[in-house]
Design a protein around this motif. Structure first.
Motif, short mmCIF file in Angstrom:
data_model
loop_
_atom_site.label_atom_id
_atom_site.label_comp_id
_atom_site.label_asym_id
_atom_site.label_seq_id
_atom_site.Cartn_x
_atom_site.Cartn_y
_atom_site.Cartn_z
N SER A 261 0.73 -1.10 -0.09
CA SER A 261 -0.46 -0.49 0.20
C SER A 261 0.88 1.03 0.01
N GLY A 262 2.24 1.10 0.60
CA GLY A 262 3.02 1.92 0.11
C GLY A 262 2.66 2.94 1.48
N GLU A 263 2.85 2.14 2.85
CA GLU A 263 1.46 2.72 3.61
C GLU A 263 2.95 2.93 4.92
N LYS A 264 3.29 4.54 4.95
CA LYS A 264 4.70 4.87 5.63
C LYS A 264 4.29 4.84 6.98
N ASN A 265 3.34 5.22 7.36
CA ASN A 265 2.48 5.29 8.56
C ASN A 265 1.73 4.14 9.69
N VAL A 266 3.36 3.79 9.85
CA VAL A 266 2.68 2.28 10.71
C VAL A 266 1.56 2.28 11.53
N GLU A 267 1.47 3.58 12.40
CA GLU A 267 0.35 3.77 13.26
C GLU A 267 -0.64 3.32 12.62
N ALA A 268 -0.88 3.61 11.23
CA ALA A 268 -2.76 3.11 10.82
C ALA A 268 -3.06 2.26 10.45
N SER A 269 -2.26 1.48 10.31
CA SER A 269 -2.58 0.05 9.82
C SER A 269 -2.65 -0.70 11.53
N THR A 270 -1.71 -0.35 12.26
CA THR A 270 -1.87 -0.82 13.66
C THR A 270 -2.81 -0.38 13.97
N GLY A 271 -3.14 0.69 14.10
CA GLY A 271 -4.89 1.50 14.68
C GLY A 271 -5.64 1.12 14.27
N ALA A 272 -5.95 0.17 12.88
CA ALA A 272 -7.06 -0.68 12.32
C ALA A 272 -7.29 -2.31 12.65
N LEU A 273 -5.87 -2.95 13.08
CA LEU A 273 -5.89 -3.79 13.87
C LEU A 273 -6.07 -3.42 15.49
N VAL A 274 -6.05 -2.63 16.15
CA VAL A 274 -6.33 -2.35 16.93
C VAL A 274 -7.82 -2.00 16.97
N GLN A 275 -8.56 -1.95 16.45
CA GLN A 275 -10.03 -1.50 16.40
C GLN A 275 -10.40 -2.75 16.06
N ALA A 276 -9.82 -3.64 15.22
CA ALA A 276 -10.47 -5.00 15.15
C ALA A 276 -9.99 -5.89 16.12
N VAL A 277 -9.70 -5.49 16.95
CA VAL A 277 -9.39 -6.79 17.84
C VAL A 277 -10.58 -6.12 19.66
N GLU A 278 -10.05 -4.94 19.99
CA GLU A 278 -11.70 -4.32 20.69
C GLU A 278 -12.66 -4.99 20.20
N THR A 279 -12.77 -5.21 19.01
CA THR A 279 -14.08 -5.71 18.85
C THR A 279 -14.56 -6.68 19.64
N CYS A 280 -13.52 -7.83 18.81
CA CYS A 280 -13.70 -9.02 18.54
C CYS A 280 -13.84 -9.53 20.11
N PHE A 281 -12.78 -8.59 21.09
CA PHE A 281 -12.80 -9.36 22.46
C PHE A 281 -13.68 -8.30 23.77
N ILE A 282 -13.75 -6.88 23.12
CA ILE A 282 -13.99 -5.62 24.49
C ILE A 282 -15.64 -6.60 24.45
N GLY A 283 -16.09 -6.69 25.95
CA GLY A 283 -17.53 -7.39 25.99
C GLY A 283 -17.98 -7.97 26.51
N LYS A 284 -16.52 -9.96 25.68
CA LYS A 284 -17.49 -10.56 26.04
C LYS A 284 -16.67 -11.73 26.73
N ARG A 285 -17.64 -12.90 26.96
CA ARG A 285 -16.82 -13.47 28.26
C ARG A 285 -16.20 -15.10 27.86
N PHE A 286 -15.12 -15.29 28.33
CA PHE A 286 -14.35 -15.98 27.86
C PHE A 286 -13.76 -16.97 29.58
N ILE A 287 -13.21 -18.20 29.06
CA ILE A 287 -12.82 -19.21 30.80
C ILE A 287 -11.18 -18.97 30.71
N PHE A 288 -11.28 -18.16 31.73
CA PHE A 288 -8.87 -18.24 31.42
C PHE A 288 -8.94 -19.59 32.01
N GLY A 289 -7.50 -20.01 31.80
CA GLY A 289 -6.91 -20.62 32.89
C GLY A 289 -6.19 -19.85 33.18
N VAL A 290 -5.64 -19.77 34.69
CA VAL A 290 -4.76 -19.12 35.23
C VAL A 290 -3.68 -20.07 36.09
#
Length: 130
Positions: free
Chosen positions: A101-130
């Motif tokens: 894409s010629g993207e020089k600003n790596v922050e832009a693609s990182t921002g899109a990934l952060v948004q996707a991860v937040e959408t997939c995880f925040i508010g969801k319930r999981f069982i964690f092994g601790v």
């Protein structure tokens, strides 16, 4: 690896950082120091070419059960099903996308990934092994 001591059912409240993938030592899983050509592990002394560095998931979360808040970090391949690819492949896709894409600003693609991860995880319930 440590064995699971117990299970915790909790909901994800927030993602604690935007760095989900890190260059990891194949021997001890510590974060590698990368420069343009080489990598170095400060923990075990492993070295190699930067292009051969492997990557691993590291997802830091704030979670809550019915009584308490917890900060936890989920590492490794257990996150492959949530991301749909290994950390190694996701890192490659991000690099390829930025290059094509010629993207020089790596922050832009990182921002899109952060948004996707937040959408997939925040508010969801999981069982964690601790």
């Amino acid at each position: 690896m440590n064995s699971v001591k117990g299970l915790l059912a909790a909901s994800v409240i927030s993602i604690q950082n935007s760095c989900f993938i890190y260059p990891a030592c194949q021997n001890c899983f510590s974060r590698l120091i990368l420069d343009s050509r080489r990598f170095n592990c400060l923990r075990c002394g492993c070295t190699g070419e930067a292009k051969d560095a492997s990557y691993r998931y590291r997802l830091s979360l704030k979670i809550a059960d019915t009584n308490d808040l917890f900060d936890i970090t989920v590492f490794g391949s257990c996150l492959d099903p949530f991301f749909g690819v290994t950390a190694e492949n996701l890192q490659r896709y991000i690099q390829d996308f930025n290059q094509l894409s010629g993207e020089k600003n790596v922050e832009a693609s990182t921002g899109a990934l952060v948004q996707a991860v937040e959408t997939c995880f925040i508010g969801k319930r999981f069982i964690f092994g601790v």
